[in-house]
Motif scaffolding. Structure first.
Motif, mmCIF file in Angstrom:
data_model
loop_
_atom_site.group_PDB
_atom_site.id
_atom_site.type_symbol
_atom_site.label_atom_id
_atom_site.label_comp_id
_atom_site.label_asym_id
_atom_site.label_seq_id
_atom_site.Cartn_x
_atom_site.Cartn_y
_atom_site.Cartn_z
ATOM 1 N N ARG A 1 0.853 -1.201 0.000
ATOM 2 C CA ARG A 1 0.000 0.000 0.000
ATOM 3 C C ARG A 1 0.885 1.246 0.000
ATOM 4 O O ARG A 1 1.174 1.801 1.057
ATOM 5 N N PRO A 2 1.366 1.686 -1.179
ATOM 6 C CA PRO A 2 2.217 2.884 -1.224
ATOM 7 C C PRO A 2 1.488 4.081 -0.604
ATOM 8 O O PRO A 2 0.256 4.170 -0.737
ATOM 9 N N ILE A 3 2.236 4.957 0.065
ATOM 10 C CA ILE A 3 1.580 6.135 0.651
ATOM 11 C C ILE A 3 2.420 7.396 0.430
ATOM 12 O O ILE A 3 3.632 7.330 0.219
ATOM 13 N N ILE A 4 1.740 8.509 0.500
ATOM 14 C CA ILE A 4 2.413 9.811 0.522
ATOM 15 C C ILE A 4 1.906 10.519 1.769
ATOM 16 O O ILE A 4 0.704 10.736 1.933
ATOM 17 N N LEU A 5 2.831 10.829 2.691
ATOM 18 C CA LEU A 5 2.451 11.387 3.989
ATOM 19 C C LEU A 5 2.778 12.870 4.071
ATOM 20 O O LEU A 5 3.890 13.280 3.713
ATOM 21 N N THR A 6 1.819 13.667 4.539
ATOM 22 C CA THR A 6 2.149 15.049 4.899
ATOM 23 C C THR A 6 2.895 14.993 6.229
ATOM 24 O O THR A 6 2.900 13.966 6.915
ATOM 25 N N MET A 7 3.508 16.099 6.604
ATOM 26 C CA MET A 7 4.209 16.124 7.889
ATOM 27 C C MET A 7 3.237 15.875 9.036
ATOM 28 O O MET A 7 3.549 15.163 9.992
ATOM 29 N N ASN A 8 2.033 16.449 8.940
ATOM 30 C CA ASN A 8 1.040 16.228 9.995
ATOM 31 C C ASN A 8 0.648 14.769 10.100
ATOM 32 O O ASN A 8 0.494 14.235 11.194
ATOM 33 N N GLU A 9 0.494 14.130 8.952
ATOM 34 C CA GLU A 9 0.138 12.703 8.970
ATOM 35 C C GLU A 9 1.269 11.879 9.573
ATOM 36 O O GLU A 9 1.027 10.970 10.365
ATOM 37 N N LEU A 10 2.494 12.216 9.205
ATOM 38 C CA LEU A 10 3.644 11.481 9.757
ATOM 39 C C LEU A 10 3.645 11.578 11.287
ATOM 40 O O LEU A 10 3.879 10.585 11.983
ATOM 41 N N MET A 11 3.343 12.763 11.789
ATOM 42 C CA MET A 11 3.418 12.966 13.240
ATOM 43 C C MET A 11 2.257 12.316 13.991
ATOM 44 O O MET A 11 2.251 12.322 15.218
ATOM 45 N N ARG A 12 1.290 11.762 13.274
ATOM 46 C CA ARG A 12 0.206 11.053 13.960
ATOM 47 C C ARG A 12 0.581 9.618 14.299
ATOM 48 O O ARG A 12 -0.085 8.968 15.098
ATOM 49 N N PHE A 13 1.673 9.135 13.721
ATOM 50 C CA PHE A 13 2.144 7.784 14.075
ATOM 51 C C PHE A 13 2.793 7.829 15.466
ATOM 52 O O PHE A 13 3.287 8.878 15.889
ATOM 53 N N PRO A 14 2.809 6.684 16.165
ATOM 54 C CA PRO A 14 3.501 6.653 17.467
ATOM 55 C C PRO A 14 4.967 7.020 17.270
ATOM 56 O O PRO A 14 5.605 6.513 16.345
ATOM 57 N N SER A 15 5.489 7.912 18.118
ATOM 58 C CA SER A 15 6.890 8.332 17.971
ATOM 59 C C SER A 15 7.708 7.924 19.197
ATOM 60 O O SER A 15 7.163 7.629 20.254
ATOM 61 N N VAL A 16 9.008 7.908 19.020
ATOM 62 C CA VAL A 16 9.936 7.573 20.114
ATOM 63 C C VAL A 16 11.091 8.576 20.091
ATOM 64 O O VAL A 16 11.324 9.236 19.082
ATOM 65 N N SER A 17 11.790 8.677 21.224
ATOM 66 C CA SER A 17 12.964 9.547 21.314
ATOM 67 C C SER A 17 14.171 8.725 21.756
ATOM 68 O O SER A 17 14.033 7.838 22.596
ATOM 69 N N MET A 18 15.321 9.026 21.178
ATOM 70 C CA MET A 18 16.548 8.323 21.580
ATOM 71 C C MET A 18 17.760 9.241 21.421
ATOM 72 O O MET A 18 17.821 10.034 20.493
ATOM 73 N N VAL A 19 18.686 9.120 22.381
ATOM 74 C CA VAL A 19 19.935 9.882 22.305
ATOM 75 C C VAL A 19 20.936 9.039 21.522
ATOM 76 O O VAL A 19 21.265 7.920 21.929
ATOM 77 N N ARG A 20 21.396 9.548 20.377
ATOM 78 C CA ARG A 20 22.309 8.780 19.528
ATOM 79 C C ARG A 20 23.362 9.718 18.916
ATOM 80 O O ARG A 20 23.050 10.860 18.579
ATOM 81 N N PHE A 21 24.567 9.185 18.735
ATOM 82 C CA PHE A 21 25.585 9.986 18.051
ATOM 83 C C PHE A 21 25.369 9.916 16.550
ATOM 84 O O PHE A 21 24.724 8.997 16.038
ATOM 85 N N LEU A 22 25.912 10.893 15.849
ATOM 86 C CA LEU A 22 25.928 10.880 14.388
ATOM 87 C C LEU A 22 27.328 11.305 13.967
ATOM 88 O O LEU A 22 27.811 12.357 14.379
ATOM 89 N N GLU A 23 27.997 10.465 13.195
ATOM 90 C CA GLU A 23 29.375 10.738 12.812
ATOM 91 C C GLU A 23 29.550 10.520 11.321
ATOM 92 O O GLU A 23 29.119 9.501 10.778
ATOM 93 N N CYS A 24 30.190 11.491 10.669
ATOM 94 C CA CYS A 24 30.561 11.309 9.269
ATOM 95 C C CYS A 24 31.718 10.320 9.241
ATOM 96 O O CYS A 24 32.664 10.446 10.023
#
Ligand code: MTE
Ligand code: MO
Length: 441
Positions: A149-172
């Motif tokens: 089921r392909p979808i196209i999500l607006t930002m508002n629609e994306l934010m209606r999904f359950p979300s989580v937070s995590m502290v993570r590093f990002l390194e090039c």
């Protein structure tokens, strides 16, 4: 200020009492600190010499000027900024590294960062085509390809999904990559500053993939950005279903434009280039796209001329952040040596520090929370006797992987690489307290 205001101030905050006790204790206390920390003649953080400090009318036992008046009110800065005295804490570039600032990189000021979270305003930036200015009302995320089921999500629609937070590093993966053939960067900011660690908030990619339903044989995902580079990377399905995150917030607020506003991919612990910013499209397929020669990838050139690929994980690494070239020592005495360790495979288990270039090691202790795939801060008391030293740190992660010496790393990888240089780093402390970047195997 009226006399009444002044009285109120001194009543409320006990200023007159403070004044008294300052007079009694001020000098005595300053001498104690000087003795115990060996700080006599030291430069203070603000760069004032202790002589200038002693001449200041604002130090004990005097009452500072800013204590004798009212300050500015609420909403002077509806969105707050750091103190003007912290203006030296900023991202910097190495100008010879790139031809312009569009396809370029800036570095995190690691020597000034406290704790493990990188403030959003100084997170290193890496752009292949600059920062697009995206209107979130006009931005959508498309998920298609081998899905039911392909979808196209607006930002508002994306934010209606359950979300989580995590502290993570990002390194090039290019972090440190200018130094395969020798030390050449004169600051910690440039030897290790393609590195950040934020709290990221978003929807797990696995949640979205469940929504669209994977077709049989689906095993890779192409992630594509909305920048002028329409940068794209192929991500294996195992990572997508593990901890890959579709991120819309960073350190408690919307993503910064520099980090991919309004939405980016984050592949925790993996090389930064796979974490596509300004994400507009996810296409599910059954093989990596760069094997179809549609997209590029990073590889490591080996001594025999062959290239390693799919070296996605940022292996265990660490660096001492104090002392460092930007933060030298002053007089002999007691110091708290500090550093950061991280591993794309999991938690940091152990860190040792050497003061003699790796001949002997002392165990450091963790001074932050120890979180998987996050920066972890460590520290150790050191009584510097004023003689030259070679300071190193060596981290071990919870897979048992030990950060290699530069010699060990080069024995396997040669010096042709740009990427994935995680060897033990050395700072040379001279008897003046100055710190420089050197390499020893
Ligand atoms: N769309 C897009 N995504 C991108 C890039 C880019 O230029 N365009 N750069 C990549 C690289 S090489 C790195 S290291 C990280 C850097 O993330 P940051 O700028 O948030 O620190 O973003 C990655 N994602
Ligand atoms: Mo990168």
């Amino acid at each position: 200020m009226s006399q009444r205001d002044k009285n109120k101030l001194s009543d409320r905050f006990g200023i007159s009492i403070l004044q008294q006790s300052n007079k009694l204790r001020g000098l005595e206390r300053r001498n104690f600190l000087k003795k115990s920390l060996g700080m006599a003649g030291a430069l203070t953080a603000s760069g004032l010499s202790s002589k200038a400090l002693a001449d200041s009318q604002n130090t004990p036992p005097n009452v500072p000027t800013w204590t004798k008046s009212l300050g500015t009110g609420v909403l002077t800065n509806p969105y707050g900024q750091p103190s003007k005295y912290e203006a030296h804490v900023q991202r910097r570039t190495v100008d010879w590294l790139t031809a312009d600032r569009i396809a370029s990189i800036s570095f995190t000021p690691l020597g000034d960062i406290k704790g493990i979270i990188t403030p959003s305003g100084v997170v290193f930036e890496r752009y292949h085509a600059g920062v697009p200015e995206i209107d979130p009302q006009q931005h959508q995320l498309m998920i298609h390809g081998m899905v039911e089921r392909p979808i196209i999500l607006t930002m508002n629609e994306l934010m209606r999904f359950p979300s989580v937070s995590m502290v993570r590093f990002l390194e090039c993966p290019a972090n440190g990559g200018m130094e395969w053939r020798g030390a050449q960067m004169d600051k910690l900011q440039f030897t290790h500053g393609m590195l950040s660690c934020c709290e990221w908030t978003g929807v797990l990619l696995s949640t979205l993939l469940e929504e669209v339903g994977l077709e049989k044989g689906a095993s890779w995902i192409l992630a594509e950005g909305a920048d002028g580079a329409h940068m794209s990377r192929s991500i294996p399905m195992e990572k997508a279903l593990d901890d890959a995150l579709i991120v819309f917030a960073q350190n408690g607020e919307a993503l910064r434009p520099e980090q991919g506003y309004p939405v980016r991919l984050l592949n925790p612990g993996w090389e930064g280039n796979t974490s596509i910013k300004w994400l507009r499209r996810l296409e599910v397929g059954d093989k990596p796209w760069h094997h179809r020669e549609e997209t590029s990838k990073y590889t490591d050139l080996m001594p025999d001329g062959s290239a390693r690929e799919f070296t996605f994980v940022q292996e265990c690494n660490s660096v001492v952040t104090f002392p460092c070239p930007e933060k030298p020592l002053s007089t002999p005495g007691k110091y708290f040596v500090e550093g950061l360790a991280w591993s794309g495979r999991g938690r940091i288990r152990h860190v040792d520090i050497s003061f003699d270039g790796g001949v002997s090691w002392r165990e450091a202790r963790f001074t932050s929370e120890v979180t998987p795939r996050a920066l972890t801060r460590f520290g150790l008391e050191w009584d510097w006797d004023g003689s030259p030293a070679l300071i190193q740190s060596r981290a071990v992660d919870d897979t048992g992987y030990v950060q290699p010496t530069l010699g060990q790393l080069k024995a396997v990888r040669g010096t042709n690489s740009i990427y994935h240089k995680n060897g033990i780093h050395t700072w040379k402390v001279s008897s003046s307290g100055a710190v420089s970047n050197v390499q020893i195997s």
